[in-house]
Design a protein around this motif. Structure first.
Motif, short mmCIF file in Angstrom:
data_model
loop_
_atom_site.label_atom_id
_atom_site.label_comp_id
_atom_site.label_asym_id
_atom_site.label_seq_id
_atom_site.Cartn_x
_atom_site.Cartn_y
_atom_site.Cartn_z
N TYR A 51 0.84 -1.20 0.00
CA TYR A 51 0.00 0.00 0.00
C TYR A 51 0.88 1.26 0.00
O TYR A 51 0.62 2.20 -0.75
N ARG A 52 1.93 1.25 0.84
CA ARG A 52 2.85 2.40 0.89
C ARG A 52 3.52 2.63 -0.46
O ARG A 52 3.63 3.75 -0.95
N GLN A 53 3.99 1.53 -1.06
CA GLN A 53 4.70 1.66 -2.35
C GLN A 53 3.77 2.20 -3.44
O GLN A 53 4.15 3.08 -4.21
N TYR A 54 2.56 1.65 -3.51
CA TYR A 54 1.61 2.11 -4.53
C TYR A 54 1.18 3.56 -4.28
O TYR A 54 1.05 4.34 -5.22
N SER A 55 0.97 3.92 -3.01
CA SER A 55 0.56 5.29 -2.69
C SER A 55 1.64 6.29 -3.07
O SER A 55 1.35 7.40 -3.51
N ARG A 57 4.15 5.67 -5.44
CA ARG A 57 4.42 5.61 -6.87
C ARG A 57 3.24 6.08 -7.71
O ARG A 57 3.39 6.72 -8.73
N TYR A 58 2.03 5.74 -7.24
CA TYR A 58 0.80 6.08 -7.99
C TYR A 58 -0.19 6.76 -7.04
O TYR A 58 -1.18 6.16 -6.64
N PRO A 59 0.07 8.02 -6.67
CA PRO A 59 -0.84 8.67 -5.72
C PRO A 59 -2.26 8.80 -6.27
O PRO A 59 -2.47 8.89 -7.48
N ASN A 60 -3.22 8.81 -5.32
CA ASN A 60 -4.65 8.93 -5.67
C ASN A 60 -5.06 7.95 -6.77
O ASN A 60 -5.61 8.31 -7.80
N TYR A 61 -4.79 6.67 -6.51
CA TYR A 61 -5.20 5.56 -7.40
C TYR A 61 -4.57 5.64 -8.79
O TYR A 61 -5.08 5.03 -9.74
N GLY A 62 -3.47 6.39 -8.91
CA GLY A 62 -2.76 6.45 -10.19
C GLY A 62 -3.53 7.11 -11.31
O GLY A 62 -3.24 6.88 -12.49
N ILE A 63 -4.51 7.96 -10.95
CA ILE A 63 -5.34 8.61 -11.97
C ILE A 63 -4.48 9.36 -12.98
O ILE A 63 -4.69 9.27 -14.20
N ALA A 64 -3.47 10.08 -12.48
CA ALA A 64 -2.61 10.88 -13.37
C ALA A 64 -1.75 10.00 -14.28
O ALA A 64 -1.25 10.46 -15.31
N GLN A 65 -1.58 8.71 -13.90
CA GLN A 65 -0.76 7.80 -14.71
C GLN A 65 -1.61 6.82 -15.52
O GLN A 65 -1.10 5.83 -16.03
N GLY A 66 -2.90 7.09 -15.60
CA GLY A 66 -3.75 6.25 -16.44
C GLY A 66 -4.35 5.04 -15.76
O GLY A 66 -4.98 4.20 -16.41
N LEU A 67 -4.16 4.93 -14.44
CA LEU A 67 -4.81 3.84 -13.70
C LEU A 67 -6.20 4.31 -13.23
O LEU A 67 -6.59 5.46 -13.42
N ASP A 68 -6.92 3.40 -12.59
CA ASP A 68 -8.14 3.78 -11.89
C ASP A 68 -8.16 3.01 -10.57
O ASP A 68 -7.25 2.24 -10.28
N GLY A 69 -9.21 3.25 -9.77
CA GLY A 69 -9.25 2.63 -8.45
C GLY A 69 -9.17 1.11 -8.50
O GLY A 69 -8.46 0.49 -7.71
N ARG A 70 -9.86 0.53 -9.47
CA ARG A 70 -9.90 -0.93 -9.54
C ARG A 70 -8.52 -1.50 -9.88
O ARG A 70 -8.02 -2.41 -9.21
N TRP A 72 -5.66 -0.08 -9.54
CA TRP A 72 -4.73 0.27 -8.46
C TRP A 72 -4.86 -0.73 -7.31
O TRP A 72 -3.86 -1.29 -6.86
N TRP A 73 -6.08 -0.97 -6.86
CA TRP A 73 -6.28 -1.89 -5.74
C TRP A 73 -5.90 -3.32 -6.12
O TRP A 73 -5.34 -4.06 -5.31
N MET A 74 -6.19 -3.72 -7.35
CA MET A 74 -5.81 -5.07 -7.76
C MET A 74 -4.30 -5.23 -7.76
O MET A 74 -3.77 -6.27 -7.38
N GLY A 75 -3.59 -4.16 -8.12
CA GLY A 75 -2.13 -4.19 -8.05
C GLY A 75 -1.63 -4.33 -6.62
O GLY A 75 -0.70 -5.10 -6.34
N VAL A 76 -2.26 -3.59 -5.70
CA VAL A 76 -1.88 -3.68 -4.28
C VAL A 76 -2.10 -5.11 -3.77
O VAL A 76 -1.24 -5.68 -3.08
N VAL A 77 -3.25 -5.71 -4.12
CA VAL A 77 -3.55 -7.06 -3.63
C VAL A 77 -2.57 -8.07 -4.21
O VAL A 77 -2.03 -8.92 -3.49
N ARG A 78 -2.32 -7.98 -5.53
CA ARG A 78 -1.37 -8.91 -6.17
C ARG A 78 0.00 -8.80 -5.52
O ARG A 78 0.65 -9.81 -5.21
#
Length: 241
Positions: A51-55, A57-70, A72-78
């Motif tokens: 969670y720390r690493q994703y937050s 590297r990709y703040p706010n669900y990575g919206i600015a980098q083309g990700l979305d909440g889903r 982003w969270w799937m990446g955290v879980v994996r």
């Protein structure tokens, strides 16, 4: 505070409701369902790191980098399960998909005992209510299944807004929805920076909810502090005339 109060904006997680069990326990339950046996303590530690690493590297669900909440969270879980030696990509994806959707279920959330009454009290005072939350697009469904959605005139999530608290931009979006000056709006949340300082940066009246007395902040006057939402209606009434 100048001008009578008209709106109350709310943070959600850890203000109105909280995750019922630890993340480690919830993730282990899903892993168990898939035939994978892990320790909740190990999974919790792995989750915090992921969670720390994703937050970062990709703040706010990575919206600015083309990700979305889903995604982003799937990446955290994996990443969490990968750290716990689960390597099968299809298994990682299945668990990530299931956990993302599981967190929309009411049994995974606990509404604080003072939440419903506080919301009802605000409405009975003639105040309108909205949500400003650093959350993803599942928030509406979570509030619905927890029986709280009907209290609110609008929801703004950081995923939808493309910007997170404490940025003034998300609070400005909320003020546009309210259609009144900042002096007629209050905001309640449990985070000193994101909620209390964030809303005050645009002139909104801030209340800091501190259920466990963990905020030792001399710059938060006593009348802005709440140890329980039961204290809120009387505080708001002082600003309504």
């Amino acid at each position: 505070m100048r001008g009578p109060l008209r709106w109350v904006l709310w943070d959600v997680k850890d203000t109105l409701l909280k995750v019922r069990a630890s993340v480690g326990e919830q993730y282990c339950k899903e892993a168990e369902r898939m035939g994978v046996h892990l320790s909740p303590v190990e999974v919790e530690a792995a989750f915090r790191q992921a969670y720390r690493q994703y937050s970062s590297r990709y703040p706010n669900y990575g919206i600015a980098q083309g990700l979305d909440g889903r995604s982003w969270w799937m990446g955290v879980v994996r990443d969490t399960f990968s750290q716990c030696r689960v390597q099968d990509p299809s298994l990682l994806n299945a668990m990530a998909h299931n956990l993302y959707h599981n967190f929309c279920n009411a049994e995974n959330w606990e509404v604080f005992p003072d939440s419903e009454k506080a919301l009802e009290s605000c409405s009975s005072l003639g105040l309108k209510l909205g949500v400003v939350s650093n959350f993803d697009s599942r928030l509406e469904e979570i509030l619905r299944v927890c029986g709280l959605l009907s209290h609110f005139s609008f929801l703004i999530t950081s995923e939808e807004a493309g910007i997170a608290k404490p940025s003034p931009t998300i609070f400005d979006q909320a003020l546009q929805r309210c259609g009144v000056p900042a002096a007629s709006v209050a905001h309640i949340g449990d985070h000193y920076v994101n909620d209390y300082l964030g809303c005050q940066s645009v002139g909104i009246h801030g209340f800091l909810l501190d259920r466990s007395n963990k905020h030792d902040r001399p710059d938060v006057p006593q009348e802005h502090r709440l140890s329980s939402l039961e204290e809120l209606p009387s505080q708001l009434q002082r600003h309504m005339d």
